[in-house]
Design a protein around this motif. Structure first.
Motif, PDB file in Angstrom:
ATOM      1  N   PHE A 140      64.467  20.702  78.407  1.00 29.15           N
ATOM      2  CA  PHE A 140      65.320  19.983  79.351  1.00 29.15           C
ATOM      3  C   PHE A 140      65.291  18.471  79.151  1.00 29.15           C
ATOM      4  O   PHE A 140      65.948  17.728  79.893  1.00 29.15           O
ATOM      5  N   PHE A 141      64.540  17.993  78.156  1.00 30.25           N
ATOM      6  CA  PHE A 141      64.430  16.546  77.946  1.00 30.25           C
ATOM      7  C   PHE A 141      65.772  15.944  77.545  1.00 30.25           C
ATOM      8  O   PHE A 141      66.186  14.903  78.077  1.00 30.25           O
ATOM      9  N   GLY A 142      66.470  16.588  76.606  1.00 30.11           N
ATOM     10  CA  GLY A 142      67.763  16.071  76.166  1.00 30.11           C
ATOM     11  C   GLY A 142      68.759  15.928  77.301  1.00 30.11           C
ATOM     12  O   GLY A 142      69.361  14.855  77.478  1.00 30.11           O
ATOM     13  N   PRO A 143      68.948  17.002  78.099  1.00 33.85           N
ATOM     14  CA  PRO A 143      69.858  16.875  79.235  1.00 33.85           C
ATOM     15  C   PRO A 143      69.433  15.788  80.238  1.00 33.85           C
ATOM     16  O   PRO A 143      70.286  15.075  80.777  1.00 33.85           O
ATOM     17  N   ILE A 144      68.125  15.654  80.475  1.00 30.04           N
ATOM     18  CA  ILE A 144      67.665  14.586  81.368  1.00 30.04           C
ATOM     19  C   ILE A 144      68.084  13.228  80.816  1.00 30.04           C
ATOM     20  O   ILE A 144      68.591  12.358  81.536  1.00 30.04           O
ATOM     21  N   MET A 145      67.909  13.026  79.516  1.00 35.43           N
ATOM     22  CA  MET A 145      68.258  11.746  78.908  1.00 35.43           C
ATOM     23  C   MET A 145      69.763  11.506  78.909  1.00 35.43           C
ATOM     24  O   MET A 145      70.220  10.367  78.954  1.00 35.43           O
ATOM     25  N   SER A 146      70.546  12.596  78.871  1.00 33.65           N
ATOM     26  CA  SER A 146      72.001  12.437  78.888  1.00 33.65           C
ATOM     27  C   SER A 146      72.515  12.084  80.282  1.00 33.65           C
ATOM     28  O   SER A 146      73.639  11.616  80.435  1.00 33.65           O
ATOM     29  N   GLY A 147      71.692  12.346  81.293  1.00 35.78           N
ATOM     30  CA  GLY A 147      72.079  12.030  82.666  1.00 35.78           C
ATOM     31  C   GLY A 147      72.760  13.165  83.387  1.00 35.78           C
ATOM     32  O   GLY A 147      73.134  13.023  84.555  1.00 35.78           O
ATOM     33  N   ASP A 148      72.917  14.312  82.735  1.00 35.69           N
ATOM     34  CA  ASP A 148      73.540  15.469  83.389  1.00 35.69           C
ATOM     35  C   ASP A 148      72.844  16.736  82.912  1.00 35.69           C
ATOM     36  O   ASP A 148      72.953  17.112  81.742  1.00 35.69           O
ATOM     37  N   VAL A 149      72.147  17.376  83.809  1.00 36.23           N
ATOM     38  CA  VAL A 149      71.430  18.606  83.492  1.00 36.23           C
ATOM     39  C   VAL A 149      72.291  19.770  83.971  1.00 36.23           C
ATOM     40  O   VAL A 149      72.478  19.968  85.173  1.00 36.23           O
ATOM     41  N   ALA A 150      72.825  20.527  83.034  1.00 34.29           N
ATOM     42  CA  ALA A 150      73.691  21.670  83.354  1.00 34.29           C
ATOM     43  C   ALA A 150      72.959  22.945  82.972  1.00 34.29           C
ATOM     44  O   ALA A 150      72.703  23.195  81.791  1.00 34.29           O
ATOM     45  N   VAL A 198      65.342  17.908  89.321  1.00 32.88           N
ATOM     46  CA  VAL A 198      66.108  16.839  88.679  1.00 32.88           C
ATOM     47  C   VAL A 198      66.206  15.632  89.604  1.00 32.88           C
ATOM     48  O   VAL A 198      66.085  14.472  89.160  1.00 32.88           O
ATOM     49  N   ALA A 199      66.400  15.872  90.906  1.00 27.89           N
ATOM     50  CA  ALA A 199      66.472  14.769  91.868  1.00 27.89           C
ATOM     51  C   ALA A 199      65.149  14.005  91.935  1.00 27.89           C
ATOM     52  O   ALA A 199      65.128  12.773  92.050  1.00 27.89           O
ATOM     53  N   GLU A 200      64.032  14.729  91.855  1.00 26.64           N
ATOM     54  CA  GLU A 200      62.718  14.062  91.859  1.00 26.64           C
ATOM     55  C   GLU A 200      62.570  13.170  90.630  1.00 26.64           C
ATOM     56  O   GLU A 200      62.042  12.062  90.706  1.00 26.64           O
ATOM     57  N   ILE A 201      63.025  13.655  89.477  1.00 30.21           N
ATOM     58  CA  ILE A 201      62.934  12.867  88.252  1.00 30.21           C
ATOM     59  C   ILE A 201      63.842  11.649  88.340  1.00 30.21           C
ATOM     60  O   ILE A 201      63.473  10.541  87.901  1.00 30.21           O
ATOM     61  N   SER A 205      62.328   7.916  88.019  1.00 28.58           N
ATOM     62  CA  SER A 205      62.717   7.116  86.857  1.00 28.58           C
ATOM     63  C   SER A 205      63.693   5.998  87.201  1.00 28.58           C
ATOM     64  O   SER A 205      63.962   5.126  86.365  1.00 28.58           O
ATOM     65  N   GLY A 206      64.244   6.049  88.426  1.00 25.60           N
ATOM     66  CA  GLY A 206      65.212   5.034  88.827  1.00 25.60           C
ATOM     67  C   GLY A 206      66.548   5.166  88.134  1.00 25.60           C
ATOM     68  O   GLY A 206      67.326   4.210  88.068  1.00 25.60           O
ATOM     69  N   ARG A 207      66.832   6.383  87.650  1.00 23.93           N
ATOM     70  CA  ARG A 207      68.080   6.616  86.943  1.00 23.93           C
ATOM     71  C   ARG A 207      68.974   7.550  87.747  1.00 23.93           C
ATOM     72  O   ARG A 207      68.493   8.299  88.594  1.00 23.93           O
ATOM     73  N   GLU A 208      70.262   7.498  87.435  1.00 23.72           N
ATOM     74  CA  GLU A 208      71.193   8.451  88.038  1.00 23.72           C
ATOM     75  C   GLU A 208      71.276   9.667  87.133  1.00 23.72           C
ATOM     76  O   GLU A 208      71.748   9.592  85.991  1.00 23.72           O
ATOM     77  N   ILE A 209      70.783  10.803  87.621  1.00 27.57           N
ATOM     78  CA  ILE A 209      70.791  12.043  86.850  1.00 27.57           C
ATOM     79  C   ILE A 209      71.359  13.137  87.743  1.00 27.57           C
ATOM     80  O   ILE A 209      70.857  13.344  88.859  1.00 27.57           O
ATOM     81  N   THR A 210      72.366  13.798  87.288  1.00 23.60           N
ATOM     82  CA  THR A 210      73.005  14.828  88.102  1.00 23.60           C
ATOM     83  C   THR A 210      72.589  16.218  87.620  1.00 23.60           C
ATOM     84  O   THR A 210      72.164  16.401  86.483  1.00 23.60           O
ATOM     85  N   PHE A 211      72.724  17.180  88.514  1.00 23.08           N
ATOM     86  CA  PHE A 211      72.488  18.574  88.167  1.00 23.08           C
ATOM     87  C   PHE A 211      73.761  19.361  88.411  1.00 23.08           C
ATOM     88  O   PHE A 211      74.404  19.216  89.466  1.00 23.08           O
ATOM     89  N   ALA A 221      77.015  29.195  75.144  1.00 20.82           N
ATOM     90  CA  ALA A 221      77.978  28.678  74.172  1.00 20.82           C
ATOM     91  C   ALA A 221      77.638  27.252  73.749  1.00 20.82           C
ATOM     92  O   ALA A 221      77.764  26.888  72.571  1.00 20.82           O
ATOM     93  N   VAL A 222      77.186  26.444  74.711  1.00 26.94           N
ATOM     94  CA  VAL A 222      76.783  25.063  74.388  1.00 26.94           C
ATOM     95  C   VAL A 222      75.564  25.068  73.465  1.00 26.94           C
ATOM     96  O   VAL A 222      75.474  24.284  72.517  1.00 26.94           O
TER      97      VAL A 222
END
Length: 281
Positions: A140-150, A198-201, A205-211, A221-222
């Motif tokens: 899940f590190f990549g999605p966290i860094m992208s800012g959108d965890v799907a 994801v909200a806790e992270i 981290s002080g970043r905007e990350i959505t789930f 497929a992704v």
């Protein structure tokens, strides 16, 4: 010094998955205690490869105890048979104690546990929930860094476990009396949905990350598009499609039973990981 301490003072522990999330920490903690450690990995001086059984016997030579972490996952097809065959060879090679990393709510994992129990070794099972560290060291590190965890999961609660707690339980089982024959189901102290995690992270981290919840087919497929290996896609599809159906939506007391203390909370993990800068953009 206890009888077990006297016996293990001059013996070696084989740590399978010795460069992975749990194995690396276990090896470091055992070394800090003055224990002799042999790393079990394809790149180790004495290589170990689950898929190449000719590597097993050399890795087991002069070993007293083994931390068994199966790759890619103990619930993968054939995992129980492979772990069982390894456990039998370990006992034949003189290994006294096996500590098995297992998974919650997975019949395939429980089959592997049964094979280890039947091997004749002293055994301890550490049956773990989802790793918190999957968000900074894993899938899940990549999605966290992208800012959108799907992910294909909704409001199912999961008591994420800090892998440092897993390592502490395993080290206790490998170095102390009283853990033989125990099944420690280890979890964090509370349930969180993946959206909660994801909200806790994001807060830490002080970043905007959505789930975003997505259908399993779209998620798979992704993964195919990103050339994730087929066996990893199958495993993630199994975990999200079956195991995360609510069967594990409860906390367990394995950490406290093994260590006499509470497990670390996910917020502690998120705060410490953010302080190390792992999620900085």
């Amino acid at each position: 010094m206890t009888t077990n301490e006297q016996h293990t003072a001059n013996t070696t522990t084989l740590v399978l998955g010795g460069t992975g999330k749990t194995g690396r920490r276990i090896a470091e903690k055992l070394t800090a205690l003055g224990r002799s450690v042999r790393l079990g990995s394809r790149s180790a001086p004495i290589p170990f490869d689950w898929e190449d059984r000719t590597t097993w016997a050399p890795a087991l030579r002069d070993i007293d105890s083994v931390y068994v972490s199966f790759q890619p996952d103990i619930a993968a097809p054939g995992g129980a048979d492979t772990v069982g065959a390894f456990a039998e060879l370990a006992v034949e090679s003189g290994v006294r104690h096996l500590v098995l990393l297992s998974g919650r709510g997975e019949p395939e994992a429980q089959d592997a546990e049964a094979r280890v129990r039947a091997s004749g070794a002293h055994w301890t099972v550490v049956r773990a929930s989802f790793f918190a560290q999957n968000f900074d060291e894993g899938e899940f590190f990549g999605p966290i860094m992208s800012g959108d965890v799907a992910l294909p999961v909704g409001d199912v609660g999961e008591p994420f476990i800090d892998v440092d707690d897993i390592a502490d339980v395993a080290v206790a089982a490998l170095t102390e009396d009283g853990h033989t024959g125990q099944v420690y189901e280890v979890t964090g102290p509370r349930l969180l949905t993946f959206a909660d995690a994801v909200a806790e992270i994001a807060r830490a981290s002080g970043r905007e990350i959505t789930f975003t919840q997505v259908p399993l087919e779209a998620y798979s497929a992704v993964l195919v598009e990103h050339q994730v290996p087929a066996e990893v896609i199958d495993l993630l599809s199994f975990l999200f499609g079956e195991v995360l159906d609510g069967r594990n939506a409860h906390v367990s007391d394995g950490v406290r039973r093994a260590l006499g203390r509470a497990p670390r909370d996910f917020s502690d993990y998120a705060r410490d990981a953010a302080a190390r800068g792992v999620w900085k953009v």
